[in-house]
Every structure is written in C-alpha cells, then in structure tokens.
Design a protein around this motif. Sequence first.
Motif, PDB file in Angstrom:
ATOM      1  N   ALA A  19       0.826  -1.207   0.000  1.00  0.00           N
ATOM      2  CA  ALA A  19       0.000   0.000   0.000  1.00  0.00           C
ATOM      3  C   ALA A  19       0.862   1.259   0.000  1.00  0.00           C
ATOM      4  CB  ALA A  19      -0.928  -0.011   1.217  1.00  0.00           C
ATOM      5  N   GLY A  20       1.893   1.296   0.834  1.00  0.00           N
ATOM      6  CA  GLY A  20       2.762   2.469   0.885  1.00  0.00           C
ATOM      7  C   GLY A  20       3.544   2.657  -0.392  1.00  0.00           C
ATOM      8  N   GLY A  21       4.112   1.558  -0.932  1.00  0.00           N
ATOM      9  CA  GLY A  21       4.860   1.667  -2.175  1.00  0.00           C
ATOM     10  C   GLY A  21       3.986   2.087  -3.334  1.00  0.00           C
ATOM     11  N   ALA A  22       2.777   1.524  -3.426  1.00  0.00           N
ATOM     12  CA  ALA A  22       1.871   1.895  -4.511  1.00  0.00           C
ATOM     13  C   ALA A  22       1.469   3.357  -4.415  1.00  0.00           C
ATOM     14  CB  ALA A  22       0.635   0.997  -4.479  1.00  0.00           C
ATOM     15  N   MET A  23       1.227   3.830  -3.200  1.00  0.00           N
ATOM     16  CA  MET A  23       0.834   5.222  -3.035  1.00  0.00           C
ATOM     17  C   MET A  23       1.967   6.168  -3.427  1.00  0.00           C
ATOM     18  SD  MET A  23      -0.900   7.015   0.303  1.00  0.00           S
ATOM     19  CE  MET A  23      -2.199   5.776   0.259  1.00  0.00           C
ATOM     20  N   VAL A  24       3.175   5.841  -3.008  1.00  0.00           N
ATOM     21  CA  VAL A  24       4.329   6.674  -3.359  1.00  0.00           C
ATOM     22  C   VAL A  24       4.549   6.672  -4.871  1.00  0.00           C
ATOM     23  CG1 VAL A  24       6.837   6.881  -3.165  1.00  0.00           C
ATOM     24  CG2 VAL A  24       5.465   6.426  -1.138  1.00  0.00           C
ATOM     25  N   PHE A  25       4.448   5.482  -5.495  1.00  0.00           N
ATOM     26  CA  PHE A  25       4.657   5.395  -6.931  1.00  0.00           C
ATOM     27  C   PHE A  25       3.606   6.212  -7.689  1.00  0.00           C
ATOM     28  CE2 PHE A  25       3.924   3.428 -11.067  1.00  0.00           C
ATOM     29  CZ  PHE A  25       5.202   3.453 -11.592  1.00  0.00           C
ATOM     30  N   LEU A  26       2.344   6.074  -7.308  1.00  0.00           N
ATOM     31  CA  LEU A  26       1.279   6.802  -7.999  1.00  0.00           C
ATOM     32  C   LEU A  26       1.454   8.314  -7.873  1.00  0.00           C
ATOM     33  CD1 LEU A  26      -1.814   4.624  -7.031  1.00  0.00           C
ATOM     34  CD2 LEU A  26      -0.770   4.839  -9.282  1.00  0.00           C
ATOM     35  N   LEU A  27       1.879   8.755  -6.705  1.00  0.00           N
ATOM     36  CA  LEU A  27       2.083  10.189  -6.512  1.00  0.00           C
ATOM     37  C   LEU A  27       3.332  10.682  -7.234  1.00  0.00           C
ATOM     38  CD1 LEU A  27       1.163  10.493  -2.729  1.00  0.00           C
ATOM     39  CD2 LEU A  27      -0.174  11.324  -4.675  1.00  0.00           C
ATOM     40  N   SER A  28       4.376   9.873  -7.277  1.00  0.00           N
ATOM     41  CA  SER A  28       5.639  10.329  -7.871  1.00  0.00           C
ATOM     42  C   SER A  28       5.548  10.421  -9.389  1.00  0.00           C
ATOM     43  CB  SER A  28       6.786   9.403  -7.461  1.00  0.00           C
ATOM     44  OG  SER A  28       6.556   8.081  -7.914  1.00  0.00           O
ATOM     45  N   VAL A  29       4.838   9.483 -10.051  1.00  0.00           N
ATOM     46  CA  VAL A  29       4.779   9.544 -11.513  1.00  0.00           C
ATOM     47  C   VAL A  29       4.035  10.782 -11.996  1.00  0.00           C
ATOM     48  CG1 VAL A  29       4.950   7.062 -11.867  1.00  0.00           C
ATOM     49  CG2 VAL A  29       2.706   8.093 -11.569  1.00  0.00           C
ATOM     50  N   GLY A  30       3.130  11.292 -11.170  1.00  0.00           N
ATOM     51  CA  GLY A  30       2.397  12.488 -11.557  1.00  0.00           C
ATOM     52  C   GLY A  30       2.896  13.760 -10.912  1.00  0.00           C
ATOM     53  N   MET A  31       4.060  13.706 -10.266  1.00  0.00           N
ATOM     54  CA  MET A  31       4.577  14.873  -9.556  1.00  0.00           C
ATOM     55  C   MET A  31       5.073  15.934 -10.532  1.00  0.00           C
ATOM     56  SD  MET A  31       4.893  16.202  -6.580  1.00  0.00           S
ATOM     57  CE  MET A  31       4.623  14.794  -5.522  1.00  0.00           C
ATOM     58  N   TYR A  32       4.708  17.165 -10.263  1.00  0.00           N
ATOM     59  CA  TYR A  32       5.094  18.287 -11.122  1.00  0.00           C
ATOM     60  C   TYR A  32       5.958  19.301 -10.379  1.00  0.00           C
ATOM     61  CZ  TYR A  32       4.604  22.783 -13.500  1.00  0.00           C
ATOM     62  OH  TYR A  32       4.860  23.996 -14.078  1.00  0.00           O
ATOM     63  N   ASP A  50      15.633  16.426 -16.342  1.00  0.00           N
ATOM     64  CA  ASP A  50      15.058  15.763 -15.177  1.00  0.00           C
ATOM     65  C   ASP A  50      13.552  15.964 -15.068  1.00  0.00           C
ATOM     66  OD1 ASP A  50      17.658  14.950 -14.096  1.00  0.00           O
ATOM     67  OD2 ASP A  50      17.950  17.091 -13.724  1.00  0.00           O
ATOM     68  N   GLN A  51      12.947  16.652 -16.049  1.00  0.00           N
ATOM     69  CA  GLN A  51      11.514  16.868 -15.996  1.00  0.00           C
ATOM     70  C   GLN A  51      10.771  15.590 -16.344  1.00  0.00           C
ATOM     71  OE1 GLN A  51      10.424  19.585 -14.630  1.00  0.00           O
ATOM     72  NE2 GLN A  51      12.550  20.290 -14.542  1.00  0.00           N
ATOM     73  N   MET A  52       9.616  15.416 -15.710  1.00  0.00           N
ATOM     74  CA  MET A  52       8.836  14.197 -15.875  1.00  0.00           C
ATOM     75  C   MET A  52       7.607  14.478 -16.737  1.00  0.00           C
ATOM     76  SD  MET A  52       9.396  13.058 -11.911  1.00  0.00           S
ATOM     77  CE  MET A  52       8.483  11.519 -11.946  1.00  0.00           C
ATOM     78  N   VAL A  53       6.788  13.459 -16.939  1.00  0.00           N
ATOM     79  CA  VAL A  53       5.657  13.580 -17.859  1.00  0.00           C
ATOM     80  C   VAL A  53       4.712  14.706 -17.441  1.00  0.00           C
ATOM     81  CG1 VAL A  53       3.634  12.387 -18.784  1.00  0.00           C
ATOM     82  CG2 VAL A  53       5.782  11.165 -18.537  1.00  0.00           C
ATOM     83  N   ALA A  54       4.498  14.871 -16.137  1.00  0.00           N
ATOM     84  CA  ALA A  54       3.559  15.887 -15.654  1.00  0.00           C
ATOM     85  C   ALA A  54       3.960  17.282 -16.115  1.00  0.00           C
ATOM     86  CB  ALA A  54       3.462  15.836 -14.133  1.00  0.00           C
ATOM     87  N   TRP A  55       5.266  17.554 -16.192  1.00  0.00           N
ATOM     88  CA  TRP A  55       5.724  18.885 -16.636  1.00  0.00           C
ATOM     89  C   TRP A  55       5.322  19.116 -18.082  1.00  0.00           C
ATOM     90  CZ3 TRP A  55       8.682  21.159 -20.355  1.00  0.00           C
ATOM     91  CH2 TRP A  55       9.103  22.464 -20.119  1.00  0.00           C
ATOM     92  N   PHE A  56       5.443  18.110 -18.922  1.00  0.00           N
ATOM     93  CA  PHE A  56       5.085  18.256 -20.331  1.00  0.00           C
ATOM     94  C   PHE A  56       3.578  18.376 -20.503  1.00  0.00           C
ATOM     95  CE2 PHE A  56       9.377  16.802 -20.629  1.00  0.00           C
ATOM     96  CZ  PHE A  56       9.858  17.324 -21.811  1.00  0.00           C
ATOM     97  N   ILE A  57       2.813  17.653 -19.697  1.00  0.00           N
ATOM     98  CA  ILE A  57       1.359  17.781 -19.762  1.00  0.00           C
ATOM     99  C   ILE A  57       0.937  19.200 -19.410  1.00  0.00           C
ATOM    100  CG2 ILE A  57      -0.800  17.025 -18.689  1.00  0.00           C
ATOM    101  CD1 ILE A  57       0.441  14.257 -18.365  1.00  0.00           C
ATOM    102  N   ALA A  58       1.509  19.739 -18.329  1.00  0.00           N
ATOM    103  CA  ALA A  58       1.201  21.116 -17.941  1.00  0.00           C
ATOM    104  C   ALA A  58       1.633  22.107 -19.016  1.00  0.00           C
ATOM    105  CB  ALA A  58       1.875  21.444 -16.604  1.00  0.00           C
ATOM    106  N   ASN A  59       2.766  21.857 -19.645  1.00  0.00           N
ATOM    107  CA  ASN A  59       3.262  22.749 -20.685  1.00  0.00           C
ATOM    108  C   ASN A  59       2.330  22.757 -21.893  1.00  0.00           C
ATOM    109  OD1 ASN A  59       5.613  24.437 -21.644  1.00  0.00           O
ATOM    110  ND2 ASN A  59       5.557  22.915 -23.273  1.00  0.00           N
ATOM    111  N   PHE A  60       1.851  21.577 -22.288  1.00  0.00           N
ATOM    112  CA  PHE A  60       0.927  21.510 -23.423  1.00  0.00           C
ATOM    113  C   PHE A  60      -0.406  22.173 -23.102  1.00  0.00           C
ATOM    114  CE2 PHE A  60       3.511  17.923 -25.206  1.00  0.00           C
ATOM    115  CZ  PHE A  60       3.728  18.501 -26.448  1.00  0.00           C
ATOM    116  N   MET A  61      -0.817  22.112 -21.850  1.00  0.00           N
ATOM    117  CA  MET A  61      -2.103  22.694 -21.477  1.00  0.00           C
ATOM    118  C   MET A  61      -2.017  24.209 -21.303  1.00  0.00           C
ATOM    119  SD  MET A  61      -3.537  19.860 -18.769  1.00  0.00           S
ATOM    120  CE  MET A  61      -5.014  20.815 -18.446  1.00  0.00           C
TER     121      MET A  61
END
Length: 393
Positions: free
Chosen positions: A317-330, A341-352
Amino acid sequence: MRRTNLLAAALIAPLLLLILGSFLVPVGLTLFRAVADREVVATLPETSAILAGWDGEGLPPEAAFAALAREAGAALQARRIGDLAQRLNFERTGLRTALLRVARAADRLAAPHAQSLPALDARWGERETWLLLQRAGGPTTALYLLRAMDATRTPQGEVRALPVEERLYRTLFLRTLGISLLVTALCVLLAYPVAAAIAGLRPPWSAVALTLVLIPFWSSVLVRSTAWFVLLQREGPVNGALQALGMLEAPVQMLGTRFAVVLALVHVLLPFAILPMHSVMKGLDGTFLRAAASLGANGPQRFLRVWLPLSLPGVLAGGAMVFLLSVGMYTAPALVGGDRDQMVAWFIANFMNRDVNWGMAAALSAYLLAMTGAMVGLVRVLTGGVAQAGLRG
C-alpha cells in the motif's frame, strides 16, 4: 432485506454521483481529447465535405481550392482560425503560415483557385498537403497518440517512427518510470524501519512519533520543494555544511540535477509510505513472533518468515501510493530539476498552459494512466505471490 438494500443504495448514491461528476466524467472527457479531431471539420465544413469524396489521386477539384479560400477568410474574420492553424501546423510544420496566407488574401484570390492558391504558397500545390487535410477531417485521429510514442503517420497513411533527433516521449516515459521506481524504493527502505519502530512504541510516545510524521502535511508540497531549492543552492546551507565538515573543497552544483529531484521527492512522499506500513504493523499479533521463537527461530528468521510476510500488505500500500504520486509529480522536478530531469507531468502542464494543445496533453495523460495501472497491477501480483510463499513457508 430489500428495504435495507434500498436504504444502503440511497446512502451510497450521493458518493457515487460525486465520484462520477467530479472524477470519472471529467477524466473521460479529457482522455477523449487524445483522439478527438474536430478542428478541420468545424472550421472548414465545405472543404472537408469535398475532400471526403476525393479519391486522393493528383490534386483535389477546383471546388476544394475555392471552398478553402472562402472558409479560411471567413474563419479569420470571425477569429476562429487559431485552433485550425495550430492543429495543421502540429502535424506538419509550416502549414500555419500557408493557411494564414490564404485567409488574409481570400478576398483578392481569383479563379481558378487551383492556380492562385499554389501561386500564393507552393504547399497548396502539393498532393501531400491535401491528403493531410483530408485525413484531418475527423471525427477521430491517432495523431496525438502516435506522437506521444514518437511516431507519425505519413500522407499516404503509413505509421513510421519519427527521426532520431525528434524523438522525445519514449525517453520521457522511461525517465519518469525510472525516477518513480527509485523514489518508491528509497521511500519503502526508509519508511519500513521507521514504521516498525513507531508500531513498537507505547502511548504517549507512539502519538508523538506519529505527529512528527504528520508535521510535513501541515505545509504544501510547493513550500517543501521551495525549501530544497534554497537548501541546495551553491551558496546554500547544504554546500556550506559539507565544506565546513571538510567533505567538499568548493561548492558543487546540486540544483538542476537528478539527485535534487530524487531527494525532494523522497522528502515529500516519505510520510505516504510510513503511514500505511504503520497501520498494518500496529495490528500484527505479537504471538506469532513469540511462537516462532519458541520453535527455535532466531531474529532474522522470525523477521523473514513471519514479520515481513505479514507486513507486506502495508509495504504494498505504501509503495503503490508513493509510486502513484511520484509519476504524476510536477512541483518538485520543476523547481529543483534541470531540463533532463523533468517528468511527464511537466510536459502535460506545458501543453495545457503554454501550447494550448489539449490533444497532446490528453495523449500523454492516457499513456501515463496506462503505465501506472500496469505497474500497480504488476506489483500487486508479485507482492501477493511473495506474501503467500512466505506464509506457506
């Protein structure tokens, strides 16, 4: 019994409506943007209708050229041409300029338009341009989903990989996955002994320890990430402390590095790993450990054969929660990370926010959602198998 079921359904209905209206429907509509293709048919309906009947050989009929000039001019006057120009230019650079030239000169273009449009811009005399316009007639497209995987569709309809110098998003997803897995692993390793120690405390010390874990939640992620931005500067406290201890001779660059991103993410997400682990460990029955000891198991054996398998649900539960939050961290990567070092969330925000390209933002979101779902499912299967094996042993 039926009355009880109806009462339970009535109590649950508001929650279901809230989830449906505030989450499922908005997310579904956003993800639909990844395949929606309505700009051309909405702005150039007559041109799209004519091209729909074109066989794709040679150039389209004169009526298509005339309709394009007329509708592009009208769209410019009505200020509706921006979305169309952006859509065409995203698939082929330069079509925005070609379209605006036609729109601005629409009143001056004379028949036959099949000659005046190519004279204005040579791209209107190319079959590939009209094939692209025909294919963009919607109502759906694979353009954004393909681009999010570094692929494109040729004017002839073939799917091909982008040139090496234009490929970006596969590397981006691998980078996001790698950073998230590393952060998850570090958080689990750091949180496990902390959660076990807190679970072994008695009141009131257990309450004090939990309060210390919860203190970071009293400030926002932005504040905590900004604190690391200050701490990791070349003239900041971290460099100063390392120099004072003789570990560094001169300040080193920490901001804008992968180390800074991982450090900030671990700090932000560590409580999300500690709390689920503590919740599970607190409920474990100590008699299992005493029984194992009475059977001759030493400390490491009791941990590996009893405590670890029983506590794995909390680790999951803890690992899944950390992983889910980290992949979407901006916030943290944007503040302390560099361009690499930018992740997918940065590009999503940039496109929006900057490019106003909802199609690409939705496509990246769809792949990110699929990646997180697959990883969480895989972890559940693997961890469940390990737990069962441990209990059988």
